[in-house]
Every structure is written in C-alpha cells, then in structure tokens.
Design a protein around this motif. Structure first.
Motif, PDB file in Angstrom:
ATOM      1  N   ARG A 151      41.841  49.116  41.203  1.00  0.00           N
ATOM      2  CA  ARG A 151      41.481  48.704  39.611  1.00  0.00           C
ATOM      3  C   ARG A 151      40.150  47.961  39.628  1.00  0.00           C
ATOM      4  O   ARG A 151      39.382  48.301  38.771  1.00  0.00           O
ATOM      5  CB  ARG A 151      42.624  47.755  39.118  1.00  0.00           C
ATOM      6  N   ARG A 152      39.605  47.097  40.309  1.00  0.00           N
ATOM      7  CA  ARG A 152      38.466  46.747  40.362  1.00  0.00           C
ATOM      8  C   ARG A 152      37.564  47.570  40.770  1.00  0.00           C
ATOM      9  O   ARG A 152      36.407  47.418  39.828  1.00  0.00           O
ATOM     10  CB  ARG A 152      38.535  45.573  41.755  1.00  0.00           C
ATOM     11  N   LYS A 153      37.532  48.473  41.530  1.00  0.00           N
ATOM     12  CA  LYS A 153      36.704  49.621  41.718  1.00  0.00           C
ATOM     13  C   LYS A 153      36.560  50.440  40.434  1.00  0.00           C
ATOM     14  O   LYS A 153      35.320  50.780  40.309  1.00  0.00           O
ATOM     15  CB  LYS A 153      37.039  50.674  42.949  1.00  0.00           C
ATOM     16  N   LEU A 154      37.683  50.862  39.903  1.00  0.00           N
ATOM     17  CA  LEU A 154      37.421  51.477  38.703  1.00  0.00           C
ATOM     18  C   LEU A 154      36.900  50.668  37.474  1.00  0.00           C
ATOM     19  O   LEU A 154      35.929  51.328  36.522  1.00  0.00           O
ATOM     20  CB  LEU A 154      38.789  51.688  38.152  1.00  0.00           C
ATOM     21  N   GLU A 155      37.111  49.584  37.389  1.00  0.00           N
ATOM     22  CA  GLU A 155      36.608  48.650  36.472  1.00  0.00           C
ATOM     23  C   GLU A 155      34.948  48.491  36.932  1.00  0.00           C
ATOM     24  O   GLU A 155      34.059  48.568  35.688  1.00  0.00           O
ATOM     25  CB  GLU A 155      37.011  47.392  36.636  1.00  0.00           C
ATOM     26  N   GLN A 156      34.593  48.339  37.955  1.00  0.00           N
ATOM     27  CA  GLN A 156      32.991  48.404  38.270  1.00  0.00           C
ATOM     28  C   GLN A 156      32.439  49.590  37.847  1.00  0.00           C
ATOM     29  O   GLN A 156      31.255  49.766  37.289  1.00  0.00           O
ATOM     30  CB  GLN A 156      32.926  48.083  39.633  1.00  0.00           C
ATOM     31  N   ALA A 157      33.091  50.641  38.123  1.00  0.00           N
ATOM     32  CA  ALA A 157      32.489  52.127  37.642  1.00  0.00           C
ATOM     33  C   ALA A 157      32.231  52.303  36.166  1.00  0.00           C
ATOM     34  O   ALA A 157      31.353  52.716  35.638  1.00  0.00           O
ATOM     35  CB  ALA A 157      33.227  53.147  38.096  1.00  0.00           C
ATOM     36  N   LEU A 188      28.360  44.654  31.144  1.00  0.00           N
ATOM     37  CA  LEU A 188      29.828  44.410  30.601  1.00  0.00           C
ATOM     38  C   LEU A 188      30.583  43.469  31.968  1.00  0.00           C
ATOM     39  O   LEU A 188      30.591  43.975  33.060  1.00  0.00           O
ATOM     40  CB  LEU A 188      30.613  45.850  30.727  1.00  0.00           C
ATOM     41  N   PRO A 189      30.896  42.227  31.606  1.00  0.00           N
ATOM     42  CA  PRO A 189      31.458  41.323  32.584  1.00  0.00           C
ATOM     43  C   PRO A 189      32.916  41.790  33.024  1.00  0.00           C
ATOM     44  O   PRO A 189      33.650  42.324  32.359  1.00  0.00           O
ATOM     45  CB  PRO A 189      31.689  39.970  31.711  1.00  0.00           C
ATOM     46  N   LEU A 190      32.886  41.814  34.355  1.00  0.00           N
ATOM     47  CA  LEU A 190      34.148  42.218  34.995  1.00  0.00           C
ATOM     48  C   LEU A 190      35.357  40.921  34.858  1.00  0.00           C
ATOM     49  O   LEU A 190      34.923  39.744  34.768  1.00  0.00           O
ATOM     50  CB  LEU A 190      33.993  42.292  36.356  1.00  0.00           C
ATOM     51  N   THR A 191      36.423  41.426  34.821  1.00  0.00           N
ATOM     52  CA  THR A 191      37.634  40.472  34.735  1.00  0.00           C
ATOM     53  C   THR A 191      37.564  39.579  36.346  1.00  0.00           C
ATOM     54  O   THR A 191      37.355  40.167  37.073  1.00  0.00           O
ATOM     55  CB  THR A 191      38.796  41.094  34.865  1.00  0.00           C
ATOM     56  N   PRO A 192      37.470  38.306  36.024  1.00  0.00           N
ATOM     57  CA  PRO A 192      37.383  37.541  37.056  1.00  0.00           C
ATOM     58  C   PRO A 192      38.595  37.419  37.910  1.00  0.00           C
ATOM     59  O   PRO A 192      39.795  37.541  37.581  1.00  0.00           O
ATOM     60  CB  PRO A 192      37.182  36.022  36.522  1.00  0.00           C
ATOM     61  N   ALA A 193      38.277  37.271  39.307  1.00  0.00           N
ATOM     62  CA  ALA A 193      39.476  37.433  40.405  1.00  0.00           C
ATOM     63  C   ALA A 193      40.214  36.047  40.055  1.00  0.00           C
ATOM     64  O   ALA A 193      39.419  34.962  40.279  1.00  0.00           O
ATOM     65  CB  ALA A 193      38.902  37.747  41.614  1.00  0.00           C
ATOM     66  N   VAL A 194      41.362  35.971  40.144  1.00  0.00           N
ATOM     67  CA  VAL A 194      42.123  34.569  40.204  1.00  0.00           C
ATOM     68  C   VAL A 194      42.555  34.142  41.340  1.00  0.00           C
ATOM     69  O   VAL A 194      43.220  34.976  42.056  1.00  0.00           O
ATOM     70  CB  VAL A 194      43.206  34.908  38.967  1.00  0.00           C
ATOM     71  N   GLY A 195      42.168  32.919  41.838  1.00  0.00           N
ATOM     72  CA  GLY A 195      42.834  32.294  42.952  1.00  0.00           C
ATOM     73  C   GLY A 195      43.850  31.943  43.016  1.00  0.00           C
ATOM     74  O   GLY A 195      44.508  31.712  42.119  1.00  0.00           O
TER      75      GLY A 195
END
Length: 314
Positions: A65-71, A89-96
């Motif tokens: 999903r992250r790779k698709l969002e980056q594309a 376009l800002p990416l969704t932040p990864a939640v720790g």
C-alpha cells in the motif's frame, strides 16, 4: 509559498478513493447465504496478535500500500507540474507503537491493566511534510472544476476521453483534477478493472455477517453476562466505552482500567475471540468460494499495479 495543512490534501485523496469505488460492487458478498457456515472445532484463544485470515492472500499489505501511495503521489505531482505548480502530495504517516488487531475489541490483559481503553498507546506519527498553499488555479488543477456535472471517470482510459471544460496554461484540466489522474493511473488504468476496494469490502462483509451469526451472538451474551456479574452493564464488546460511562479524557483512568481488565477476563471466559475468529474465518472462506473469479482477477491486477508503481515512483 506558505505551508498548507496536509490533512486537507489527505481528505481530498480519501474522497478520490471513495468516489472511485464502483457502484456495481455489492460489498463483495454476492447474495450471501442465510445458512450459517459450518465451523468445525473452535480453539480457545484470547490474543489477536498474528492472526491470519483467508482473505489475507488477496489483500494489499501495508508495504504494498505504501508503494502504491508513493506512485500515486508521484503521478499527482507530475500532473501538477504540467500546470506550473510544484506540489507534493503528503504520504500517510507511518504509525509507530503497538498495532493490535482490535476487530474483537480489547483482548490484551497487559495493555488493559496499563492503558485501559486508550487507543494507539505510544504511537507518535512523524510530522507531516510541508506542502503548499494553493490558490484558485492550484485547487482547480488539483481537484478539477467544482462545476463539472458529468459522471466521474472510473478508469484512466475513460478519463482521457472526457473534457472538464477548464484549462490552465493552455492545457486541459483533467476531470477530477490531478489527484484523480494520480489515482486512476495507479488503480484503474483500464476499463473493467476490479474495484480497488473489493477485497476490503469483502473482508468487512464477512466481519459484519459474523457479528450477526448465532454462535457469535451467544458468545457476546456470555461475555455480557460475565461483565454484569461484576456490575458492568454492557453489550458491545468491541467498543464498550460509552456504555461504561467513559469519554476520551477518562479512557486511561482508574475506572477505565478496572473495566478493561474485567472486559478481557470475560472475553477469555466466554472464549469470545476463539468463537468469533472461527466464525469470521468461515464467512471469509464462503466469500472466497462465491467470488473466486473476481478475487483471482483482483490478485492479478494487484501484481500488475505493483509493477506499474515501481516504474512510476522513481
């Protein structure tokens, strides 16, 4: 240029995703079945850590999903550059922090004793990257004309044949703007593609059906009766906070912690997780049988989408 809140852009992204869902999808469940599926032996279990489900084989992983969002972000950015805007376009932040599966509510006794019902404990998303303030022209490029009355295109192929009626810098603005062009480029380049939300919808449908299954209903009643023995009047095991008289400011207080500890203990006594997980798994298997052809197509398209994303993201 001045900073703009990333949240607004994420909302635009979410809107694009929701609009793109095909109206032909019924949630992936087909006509379903009134008969409850057979489940076999029910294991005794409480922890949801590491649980896997049949539909996981078709679902998009977090990394994918992250790779698709980056594309998608790259395509959107390139589109904006055509109109003279340097926009990221800002990416969704990864939640720790902890990432428990909470589909059956609170199930970890250690977490209950320490945090009560506080969600996302310890999770601190990184700061969102700065973006831009967009004037009227920038908003037009990003989201398309607000006065466009026609249907939104459901594929990039279809979008290229539509005229939004607006232009910037001598170029036609895409229907739905650059944000939709980015979405369609990654998720629906051709007509006839399976709804990108199909597997998610099918998963949600199985969970919903399992919640109404007589065996889960009985387990919830057993959990509720156990809670009543300790003075708690609740009938919703996933989100009992309201019935417990809690609010977000008291989710981690002494009252919440006491209730949370009993909540988990009663789930263990009723074997709520073991029963619900087994029943939900059975509904997922039924969904796979009823939608095998579409799911196989969705899996093929996901692999193709990831290959495309690798070429787009740079």
């Amino acid at each position: 240029m001045r900073p703009i809140a990333a949240r607004a852009t994420v909302l635009l992204l979410s809107a694009a995703l929701l609009t793109a869902c095909s109206s032909e999808s019924d949630g992936g469940g087909g006509d379903g079945s009134a008969q409850e599926p057979a489940i076999g032996t029910i294991p005794r279990m409480l922890s949801t850590t590491g649980l896997s489900y049949p539909l996981d084989a078709y679902a998009t992983t977090d990394d994918q999903r992250r790779k698709l969002e980056q594309a998608q972000a790259r395509v959107t950015s390139d589109c904006m550059k055509r109109f003279g805007f340097d926009f990221e376009l800002p990416l969704t932040p990864a939640v720790g922090g902890r990432s428990d599966d909470s589909r059956y509510g609170l199930t970890d006794a250690t977490v209950a004793a320490r945090y009560g019902y506080v969600p996302n404990r310890g999770a601190q998303p990184p700061a969102k990257p700065p973006t831009q303030v967009l004037g009227a022209s920038g908003k037009l490029a990003l989201s398309g004309p607000t006065d466009y009355k026609g249907p939104q295109p459901m594929s990039l192929e279809e979008a290229r044949g539509k005229d939004s009626g607006k232009a910037l810098n001598g170029q036609k603005v895409p229907v739905g703007g650059c944000i939709r062009e980015g979405y369609l480029t990654v998720y629906a380049p051709k007509k006839g593609a399976v709804d990108a939300m199909f597997v998610t919808n099918l998963t949600m449908d199985a969970n919903s059906r399992s919640r109404e299954d007589s065996r889960v209903v009985a387990a919830v009643k057993a959990w509720s009766a156990c809670m009543a023995e300790k003075g708690y009047t609740v009938d919703e095991p996933v989100s009992p906070q309201s019935d417990l008289g809690l609010n977000p400011n008291t989710y981690g207080g002494p009252k919440a912690i006491a209730a949370a500890k009993q909540d988990v203990a009663c789930k263990e006594k009723a074997n709520l997780v073991g029963i619900w997980y087994t029943v939900e798994t059975a509904y997922q298997k039924r969904g796979i049988e009823q939608n095998a052809e579409t799911l196989n197509q969705a899996k093929t398209e996901l692999n193709e989408r990831l290959k495309l994303a690798a070429t787009l993201a740079g």
